[in-house]
Design an enzyme around this catalytic site. Structure first.
Site, PDB file in Angstrom:
ATOM      1  N   TYR A 113      11.569  -4.993  -0.992  1.00 52.95           N
ATOM      2  CA  TYR A 113      10.582  -4.391  -1.906  1.00 52.95           C
ATOM      3  C   TYR A 113      10.590  -2.887  -1.639  1.00 52.95           C
ATOM      4  CZ  TYR A 113       5.978  -4.076  -4.265  1.00 52.95           C
ATOM      5  OH  TYR A 113       4.935  -3.746  -5.092  1.00 52.95           O
ATOM      6  N   LYS A 185       9.717  -7.895  -7.972  1.00 54.40           N
ATOM      7  CA  LYS A 185       8.322  -8.321  -8.189  1.00 54.40           C
ATOM      8  C   LYS A 185       8.248  -9.846  -8.244  1.00 54.40           C
ATOM      9  CE  LYS A 185       6.315  -4.207  -8.519  1.00 54.40           C
ATOM     10  NZ  LYS A 185       5.082  -3.690  -7.905  1.00 54.40           N
TER      11      LYS A 185
END
Ligand SMILES: NC(=O)c1ccc[n+]([C@@H]2O[C@H](COP(=O)([O-])OP(=O)(O)OC[C@H]3O[C@@H](n4cnc5c(N)ncnc54)[C@H](O)[C@@H]3O)[C@@H](O)[C@H]2O)c1
Ligand SMILES: O=C(O)C[C@H](O)C(=O)O
Ligand SMILES: [Mn+2]
Length: 579
Positions: A113, A185
């Site tokens: 991420y 995501k």
């Protein structure tokens, strides 16, 4: 509900419990990450699925596979190499990938991420190995439906993340690299909130790019033309949303990293039509409100007594302002008075009424009255700080270093404990580092940052990233089968989050204003519970009619139910089925 999930390529039912049904065998099975277990296949499975000749004879457990994969991960020199390794593991063996992430959550979170994913997105066309989501091309709108359905149907899709790649984090237009953010995501939806990985579709809308470096790169993989705008763009997005509404009436649609001129507009258009939200507007707004409410508990103050300056009044900045505004309503501050509580500063400086049409509709309500600012150089953040004497300064500008020592020490002159949140990602774009902020404010500041930072002198730095709310919002909306995602739902997520901050739970004035990433699964389950209960309360939940399930209204019981619905990275029994 999540009892009959499916897989993109095959639409074979999987589930959160019980056996996994598989119609494949041999090499075909080994090539599908949702079925492949590599050396982890048992002797019986090797027999049933005709795998003997493809595997070394030793039978490995998931634990030993994870140990081996971790050693490989550790041997790689850079975060980007580690990101590539994990991406490749994801396309080989999904359970092992998520198991590894779960076992080393804190270490790997920033690799899959923010911030490392932004490097991977910048390099997308060079690093490409296998497709990781659905590509929709603006030149072929007639293919939208078929392309999406190839990933799953209403029966086996819960969540769709879509990006057009125009404003990825703070790194701008990345064209078809959008798939990287939709996919990251999506990974967090599984890792943090236990949504089955095969029930999520990451989508890239390839509408071209205005990034000349990409357009001139022979290896660029997206449409090699400038970004389509206007009616043709709007029609394309409308067609996509229409297919989502018609084919996936139970799924939640998550908008990510759209550009300033589209993010808010699309959200306003589609919010009344289906269960959707924009993570940069509402997710960021909610996580920041959560951290601010925790700060209020530390300061023993009310939000209505706080002056907020938001630097960078784009998608995220105005999303944060709106969450603060809505919360202030609960403390009897009317919308007409909002300019006495929130000041927005952008490229031209303080946003003023006289800027008229240059302001976006989202900015306009906060614009300052020019006559009150005569004699002040409103183009200077420092001068605005001197005049407003804010308690809180929040950065979403993508302008690194804009919270200078002067700005920070000016804040500390007027308030005992300045709240300073530099939120621009990735790390190098932060308006100030936590170290600078603490130095310039004699350690007094309450700090939270958009990307992760190491502790400073033993003090943990809260990560104010929308990852603390959107997975819980998404899971809660999925489980309640929410028909719409209302303002009350977003506010409930923020409120729940604020109660979980160590500064509050440990009553520690120097404790972080947000929980630790290490605890994100528990946090997401609690946020999801607050969302489910709010969706039931405001009448947008359809779960009881649709799925014939009675959801407990008592918080603890509802939380326990939510947890039973979360997918875990484990090898469940495999059952052979025919096509
Ligand atoms: N921490 C989080 O959870 C989180 C969430 C969303 C966005 N962000 C970050 O916030 C940043 C902005 O994202 P966005 O989606 O709002 O982008 P955006 O393009 O919609 O908004 C950026 C705004 O900053 C303004 N700006 C640019 N340069 C400026 C300068 N020199 N001075 C003042 N203002 C300036 C722009 O005019 C624009 O209004 C990005 O770095 C993004 O990664 C963080
Ligand atoms: O992606 C993130 O880390 C947060 C946020 O959505 C952003 O755009 O920066
Ligand atoms: Mn984003």
């Amino acid at each position: 509900m999540t009892s009959t999930p499916g897989t993109p390529s095959s639409r074979i039912p999987l589930s959160v419990a019980g056996p996994v049904l598989c119609p494949y065998e041999g090499l075909e099975m080994l090539n599908l990450p949702q079925f492949n277990r590599g050396t982890g296949f048992t002797a019986e499975e090797r027999e049933t699925f005709k795998l003997h000749g493809f595997l070394p004879s030793s039978l490995q457990t998931l634990e030993s596979q994870a140990t081996r994969a971790y050693q490989q991960f550790r041997s790689l020199p850079t975060p980007l190499d580690k990101n590539s390794f994990l991406m490749s593991l994801k396309t080989q063996n999904e359970v092992l990938y998520f198991r590894l992430l779960q076992d080393h959550l804190k270490e790997m979170f920033s690799i899959v991420y923010t911030p490392t994913e932004s490097e991977a997105i910048e390099q997308y066309s060079r690093l490409f190995r296998r497709p990781e989501g659905c590509f929709l091309d603006i030149n072929f709108p007639e293919r939208i439906e078929e392309s999406l359905l190839a990933w799953g149907t209403n029966e086996n899709v819960d969540y769709i993340v879509v990006s057009d790649g125009e404003e990825i984090l703070g790194i701008g237009d990345q064209g078809v690299g959008a798939i990287g953010i939709s996919s990251a995501k999506g990974v967090l939806m599984t890792l943090c909130a236990g949504v089955h990985p095969s029930r999520i579709i990451p989508v890239a809308l390839d509408v071209g790019t205005d990034n000349s470096a990409l357009l001139n790169d022979d290896l660029y993989l997206g449409n090699r033309h400038s970004r389509v705008r206007g009616a043709r763009y709007d029609d394309f997005v409308a067609k996509f949303v229409e297919v989502v509404k018609r084919q996936y009436p139970r799924a939640i649609l998550h908008f990510e990293d759209f550009g300033l001129s589209n993010a808010r507009r699309l959200l306003d258009t589609y919010r009344p039509q289906l269960a959707c939200f924009n993570d940069d507007v509402q997710g960021t707004g909610a996580v920041t409100l959560g951290a601010l409410l925790a700060a209020m508990k530390v300061l023993r103050m009310r939000m209505r007594d706080i002056r907020f300056v938001i630097f960078g009044a784009g998608t995220a900045g105005t999303g944060i302002a709106d969450q603060i505004r809505d919360f202030l309503k609960t403390e009897d501050v009317e919308a007409e008075q909002i300019f006495e509580h929130i000041w927005l500063v952008d490229k031209p400086g303080l946003l003023m009424k006289s800027m008229g049409d240059k302001l976006t509709p989202a900015q306009r309500q906060y614009a300052a009255y020019d006559e009150r600012w005569e004699g002040c150089d409103t183009t200077s953040l420092l001068e605005v700080i001197k005049r407003v004497k804010p308690h809180a300064l929040i950065g979403c500008s993508t302008k690194p270093g804009s919270f200078t020592d002067e700005v920070l020490s000016e804040m500390a002159k007027h308030v005992d404990r300045p709240i300073v949140f530099p939120l621009s990602n990735p790390t190098r774009l932060h308006e100030a580092t936590p170290e600078q902020i603490l130095r310039a404010t004699n350690g007094k500041a309450l700090v939270a940052t958009g990307s992760p930072f190491d502790p400073i002198n033993g003090r943990e730095i809260a990560e104010n990233n929308n990852c603390f709310v959107y997975p819980g919002i998404g899971l809660g909306a999925i489980l309640s089968r929410a028909d719409r995602i209302t303002d009350e739902i977003i506010a409930a997520a923020a409120l729940q989050l604020s109660s979980l901050a160590p500064a509050v739970t440990a009553d520690d004035p120097d404790g972080p204003l947000l929980p630790d990433v290490q605890d994100i699964r528990e946090i997401s389950a609690k946020v999801a519970t607050a969302v489910v209960l709010k969706a039931l309360e405001v009448g947008v939940a359809r779960v009881e009619q649709m799925d014939k399930v009675r959801v407990p209204r008592e918080y603890g019981k509802c939380l326990a139910w939510v947890k039973t619905q979360m997918w875990k990275a484990e090898y469940r029994p495999l059952k052979r089925v025919m096509f």
